[in-house]
Design a protein around this motif. Structure first.
Motif, PDB file in Angstrom:
ATOM      1  N   GLN A 117      -9.709   2.855  -3.349  1.00 47.57           N
ATOM      2  CA  GLN A 117     -11.019   2.719  -3.620  1.00 47.57           C
ATOM      3  C   GLN A 117     -12.005   3.267  -3.717  1.00 47.57           C
ATOM      4  OE1 GLN A 117      -9.508   1.865  -6.695  1.00 47.57           O
ATOM      5  NE2 GLN A 117     -12.078   2.263  -7.425  1.00 47.57           N
ATOM      6  N   LEU A 118     -12.427   3.158  -2.347  1.00 46.13           N
ATOM      7  CA  LEU A 118     -13.521   3.783  -2.300  1.00 46.13           C
ATOM      8  C   LEU A 118     -13.957   5.701  -1.742  1.00 46.13           C
ATOM      9  CD1 LEU A 118     -14.359   1.857   0.708  1.00 46.13           C
ATOM     10  CD2 LEU A 118     -15.958   1.772  -1.668  1.00 46.13           C
ATOM     11  N   LEU A 119     -12.626   5.851  -2.447  1.00 45.83           N
ATOM     12  CA  LEU A 119     -12.377   7.699  -1.158  1.00 45.83           C
ATOM     13  C   LEU A 119     -11.997   8.351  -2.667  1.00 45.83           C
ATOM     14  CD1 LEU A 119      -9.923   7.397   1.501  1.00 45.83           C
ATOM     15  CD2 LEU A 119     -11.707   8.538   1.363  1.00 45.83           C
ATOM     16  N   TRP A 120     -11.826   7.076  -3.549  1.00 45.98           N
ATOM     17  CA  TRP A 120     -11.669   7.368  -5.004  1.00 45.98           C
ATOM     18  C   TRP A 120     -12.920   7.635  -5.848  1.00 45.98           C
ATOM     19  CZ3 TRP A 120      -8.746  10.425  -7.900  1.00 45.98           C
ATOM     20  CH2 TRP A 120      -9.161  10.753  -9.678  1.00 45.98           C
ATOM     21  N   GLU A 121     -13.495   7.149  -5.576  1.00 49.18           N
ATOM     22  CA  GLU A 121     -15.074   6.478  -6.243  1.00 49.18           C
ATOM     23  C   GLU A 121     -16.096   7.864  -5.953  1.00 49.18           C
ATOM     24  OE1 GLU A 121     -16.070   2.703  -5.178  1.00 49.18           O
ATOM     25  OE2 GLU A 121     -14.703   1.916  -7.550  1.00 49.18           O
ATOM     26  N   THR A 122     -15.894   7.909  -4.207  1.00 50.09           N
ATOM     27  CA  THR A 122     -16.621   8.734  -3.784  1.00 50.09           C
ATOM     28  C   THR A 122     -15.977  10.195  -3.741  1.00 50.09           C
ATOM     29  OG1 THR A 122     -17.150   7.306  -2.068  1.00 50.09           O
ATOM     30  CG2 THR A 122     -17.833   9.774  -1.061  1.00 50.09           C
ATOM     31  N   PHE A 123     -15.257  10.822  -2.942  1.00 55.65           N
ATOM     32  CA  PHE A 123     -14.907  12.267  -3.635  1.00 55.65           C
ATOM     33  C   PHE A 123     -13.429  12.504  -4.190  1.00 55.65           C
ATOM     34  CE2 PHE A 123     -15.816  10.392   0.749  1.00 55.65           C
ATOM     35  CZ  PHE A 123     -16.121  11.952   1.263  1.00 55.65           C
ATOM     36  N   GLU A 124     -12.896  11.286  -5.634  1.00 53.91           N
ATOM     37  CA  GLU A 124     -12.085  11.549  -6.009  1.00 53.91           C
ATOM     38  C   GLU A 124     -10.611  12.153  -4.999  1.00 53.91           C
ATOM     39  OE1 GLU A 124     -13.257  13.848 -10.007  1.00 53.91           O
ATOM     40  OE2 GLU A 124     -14.844  12.597 -10.232  1.00 53.91           O
ATOM     41  N   LEU A 125     -10.581  11.708  -4.318  1.00 52.13           N
ATOM     42  CA  LEU A 125      -9.233  11.754  -3.440  1.00 52.13           C
ATOM     43  C   LEU A 125      -8.672  10.619  -3.482  1.00 52.13           C
ATOM     44  CD1 LEU A 125     -10.704  13.402  -0.671  1.00 52.13           C
ATOM     45  CD2 LEU A 125      -9.360  14.487  -1.902  1.00 52.13           C
ATOM     46  N   GLU A 126      -7.560  11.008  -3.661  1.00 51.53           N
ATOM     47  CA  GLU A 126      -5.982  10.303  -4.763  1.00 51.53           C
ATOM     48  C   GLU A 126      -5.613   9.653  -3.034  1.00 51.53           C
ATOM     49  OE1 GLU A 126      -3.524  10.232  -7.447  1.00 51.53           O
ATOM     50  OE2 GLU A 126      -4.849  10.080  -8.541  1.00 51.53           O
ATOM     51  N   LEU A 127      -5.358   8.249  -2.341  1.00 52.04           N
ATOM     52  CA  LEU A 127      -4.908   8.392  -1.373  1.00 52.04           C
ATOM     53  C   LEU A 127      -3.435   7.251  -1.410  1.00 52.04           C
ATOM     54  CD1 LEU A 127      -4.797   8.649   2.008  1.00 52.04           C
ATOM     55  CD2 LEU A 127      -6.184   6.162   1.923  1.00 52.04           C
ATOM     56  N   ASP A 128      -2.107   7.976  -1.543  1.00 56.84           N
ATOM     57  CA  ASP A 128      -0.889   6.903  -1.454  1.00 56.84           C
ATOM     58  C   ASP A 128      -1.157   5.392  -0.879  1.00 56.84           C
ATOM     59  OD1 ASP A 128      -0.439   8.928  -3.170  1.00 56.84           O
ATOM     60  OD2 ASP A 128       0.842   9.483  -2.022  1.00 56.84           O
ATOM     61  N   GLU A 129      -0.954   5.087   0.195  1.00 55.79           N
ATOM     62  CA  GLU A 129      -1.300   4.282   1.045  1.00 55.79           C
ATOM     63  C   GLU A 129      -2.549   4.006   1.875  1.00 55.79           C
ATOM     64  OE1 GLU A 129       1.187   2.036   0.578  1.00 55.79           O
ATOM     65  OE2 GLU A 129       2.423   2.315  -0.303  1.00 55.79           O
ATOM     66  N   PRO A 130      -2.990   2.621   2.254  1.00 57.55           N
ATOM     67  CA  PRO A 130      -4.981   2.617   2.958  1.00 57.55           C
ATOM     68  C   PRO A 130      -4.179   2.404   3.819  1.00 57.55           C
ATOM     69  CG  PRO A 130      -3.497   0.349   1.950  1.00 57.55           C
ATOM     70  CD  PRO A 130      -2.768   1.232   1.214  1.00 57.55           C
ATOM     71  N   PRO A 131      -5.353   2.731   4.957  1.00 56.09           N
ATOM     72  CA  PRO A 131      -5.189   2.757   6.705  1.00 56.09           C
ATOM     73  C   PRO A 131      -4.667   1.663   7.051  1.00 56.09           C
ATOM     74  CG  PRO A 131      -7.262   3.140   5.837  1.00 56.09           C
ATOM     75  CD  PRO A 131      -6.575   2.944   4.189  1.00 56.09           C
ATOM     76  N   GLU A 132      -3.729   1.068   7.815  1.00 56.01           N
ATOM     77  CA  GLU A 132      -3.128   0.348   8.258  1.00 56.01           C
ATOM     78  C   GLU A 132      -4.356  -0.086   9.231  1.00 56.01           C
ATOM     79  OE1 GLU A 132       1.007  -0.835   9.711  1.00 56.01           O
ATOM     80  OE2 GLU A 132       1.272  -0.311   7.341  1.00 56.01           O
ATOM     81  N   THR A 133      -4.354   0.524  10.224  1.00 57.83           N
ATOM     82  CA  THR A 133      -6.120   0.446  11.240  1.00 57.83           C
ATOM     83  C   THR A 133      -6.845   1.511  11.201  1.00 57.83           C
ATOM     84  OG1 THR A 133      -4.887   2.000  13.149  1.00 57.83           O
ATOM     85  CG2 THR A 133      -3.855   0.233  13.022  1.00 57.83           C
TER      86      THR A 133
END
Length: 548
Positions: A117-133
């Protein structure tokens, strides 16, 4: 104060409509909607640090200041400047942590679920899965393997609102990126918050020591004047020069407070654009700001001052020589939250020392009001005056008889003692078991308020910033001043007398009184310390008040 005729960079910016701009104090200002000043120099400094070498990398740094000082607005201007100069070269984003709320007991890795969500709000980039670590989060910035195609310049706002453990994880991560920057695509980083992350030490042993710190200063007197010139240019209403001086004087240019007083003066308490905003309007505004107007920034500062470091902060009302050090925990807390500032003083031998000062007179007065109730309570345990006391001798002469008034306060303390009431019970003590000096100061102020509330207004004045409290009595057509001091030694008493006479002369008074709190009860000693004399044509009275 006539409007300036010269051009101003921001005040001359055309608006999208015909509505007039306003003062603004809650959040970043918009130059099309609000009066503001360019602050070109500090914007240039932030820009230069983030860009540094466009081919090799910029700095990682913190930008900090107390709340409502213009941090977010400043970084938005830096971001716009970079976009204009290097928009095609960098991927630029401003990420806010204000809405990131961690549930109690949630592990630090829980913040990683918010990353898409932060990446989309900041850069409008989609990330399918959040990083686990956190390592996987760091890999997002890998050159050629991460999610960014161009070098990244990242602003993280409200960074220090995150839990300490997460701050620790992230500064360690960013430090590692900086030291291995040939492998990563993060060109420049600005961490924005109330405090610099200078003191963040990683639990893994490596401090965040690769960053610089950019402090957002208060507005200068000229910048405050410029804001009111913009208002006069657009409204046609005159703001008297002494009002502008007063705004700067009580706020020391703190941007949020300047904007708030601007709002009160030009909106809520505005007498009408056909009338000038003069000193009488200012007096109404300042009185209301002290006692009945709500301001979230001020309430936050009062709350901070009432916290675990209250005893140290209140000491500033009676001591002008408390050393300032960012390494002392209470001092750093008060400084970074905008409660205190630092001043360099020089003694008679030419030695310079940094000492603590309240951030500005307005905050000092609000804290005095709030902490008086905290320390003394909301009412006295017995009547402040004898029921048959008419106070005639206090007011029968052209000058208020302040010694007679203070003798009534001493009588009040005796009446308390006769009833077995100790007004200093449970009050803080110093290491030598004497009560801390500020307790007596607050108690006398509260007693005067109770004894004279129907006859006079009593207001604390802080003419030297710290270490001295003057109680100003204004009673119809009469006024008087009582300087409240704690006895230290004869040399200090002599200096206090000279100081009191000098200040009274500036006010045009014919008399002044020192209320001298002395940690003894021996009446003979108190009598010898009390005195009345003529100094430079002015009556100087010293009334020694014993307290144990």
């Amino acid at each position: 104060m006539p409007p300036k005729t010269g051009d101003h960079q921001l005040s001359s910016t055309p608006k999208k409509d015909n509505t007039m701009r306003t003062f603004f104090s809650y959040g970043p200002v918009d130059y099309e909607e609000h009066f503001c000043v360019p602050r070109t120099e500090i914007i240039e400094r932030g820009y230069a640090q983030l860009i540094r070498n466009p081919k090799k990398g910029g700095h990682f740094f913190t930008i900090w200041a107390p709340r409502q000082c213009g941090k977010t607005w400043l970084m938005r201007q830096v971001k716009k400047k970079i976009e204009k100069a290097y928009g095609d070269h960098f991927t630029i984003g401003m990420m806010s942590m204000q809405g990131v709320i961690m549930r109690p007991g949630e592990p630090e890795e829980g913040i990683l679920k918010r990353v898409p969500q932060l990446l989309w709000e900041t850069f409008e980039l989609e990330l399918d899965e959040p990083p686990e670590t956190f390592e996987e989060f760091k890999d997002l910035f890998l050159s050629g393997k991460g999610i960014f195609e161009k070098p990244v310049i990242l602003f993280i706002d409200e960074f220090d609102s995150l839990p300490p453990g997460i701050i620790d994880q992230l500064v360690t991560l960013f430090r590692d990126i900086y030291l291995k920057r040939e492998r990563f695509i993060l060109h420049g980083l600005a961490l924005i918050g109330v405090r610099a992350v200078l003191g963040v030490d990683s639990l893994r042993g490596s401090p965040f020591n690769i960053q610089r710190s950019l402090h957002v200063p208060n507005l200068t007197a000229d910048e405050v004047e410029e804001l009111f010139h913009q208002y006069m240019n657009e409204s046609g209403q005159t703001v008297n020069p002494d009002v502008v001086d007063a705004v700067y004087g009580v706020t020391r240019g703190q941007p949020g407070l300047v904007g708030w007083f601007g709002e009160l003066l030009t909106e809520k308490y505005n007498p009408g654009v056909e009338k000038p905003i003069d000193r009488s309007v200012w007096d109404d505004v300042y009185r209301s700001a002290l006692f009945r107007e709500w301001n979230n920034t001020v309430l936050n500062l009062v709350k901070k001052a009432r916290g675990e470091y209250q005893n140290q902060i209140v000491e500033l009302f009676t001591h002008s020589d408390i050393p300032f050090s960012i390494d002392v925990e209470w001092c750093a807390h008060a400084y970074l939250n905008g409660i205190i500032d630092t001043e360099t003083v020089e003694d008679d031998m030419g030695m310079k020392t940094d000492v603590c000062r309240f951030a500005n007179p307005f905050i000092q007065r609000r804290l005095y009001n709030a902490l008086t109730t905290d320390l003394i309570g909301d009412r006295l345990p017995i009547l402040s005056l004898d029921p048959l006391d008419t106070l005639e001798d206090v007011f029968e002469n052209p000058e208020i008889d302040t010694p007679a008034l203070l003798n009534r306060y001493k009588d009040y303390l005796k009446r308390l003692k006769a009833k077995g009431i100790n007004p200093w019970k449970d009050q803080p003590r110093r290491s030598d078991m004497h009560y801390t000096e500020y307790v007596g100061h607050f108690h006398l102020y509260f007693w005067l308020q109770s004894a004279l509330s129907r006859l006079c207004s009593i207001s604390p004045e802080f003419p030297t910033g710290n270490g001295r409290v003057d109680l100003m009595l204004r009673c119809t057509d009469k006024q008087a001043i009582i300087e409240v001091k704690s006895f230290k030694d004869q040399w200090e008493l002599k200096h206090s007398k000279t100081q009191a006479v000098s200040y009274a002369k500036k006010l045009g008074l014919k008399a002044t009184t020192l209320a001298l709190f002395v940690p003894v009860e021996d009446e003979d000693t108190l009598s010898k310390l009390s005195s009345s004399e003529r100094v430079e044509g002015l009556s100087l009275h010293v009334i020694a008040i014993g307290w144990i």
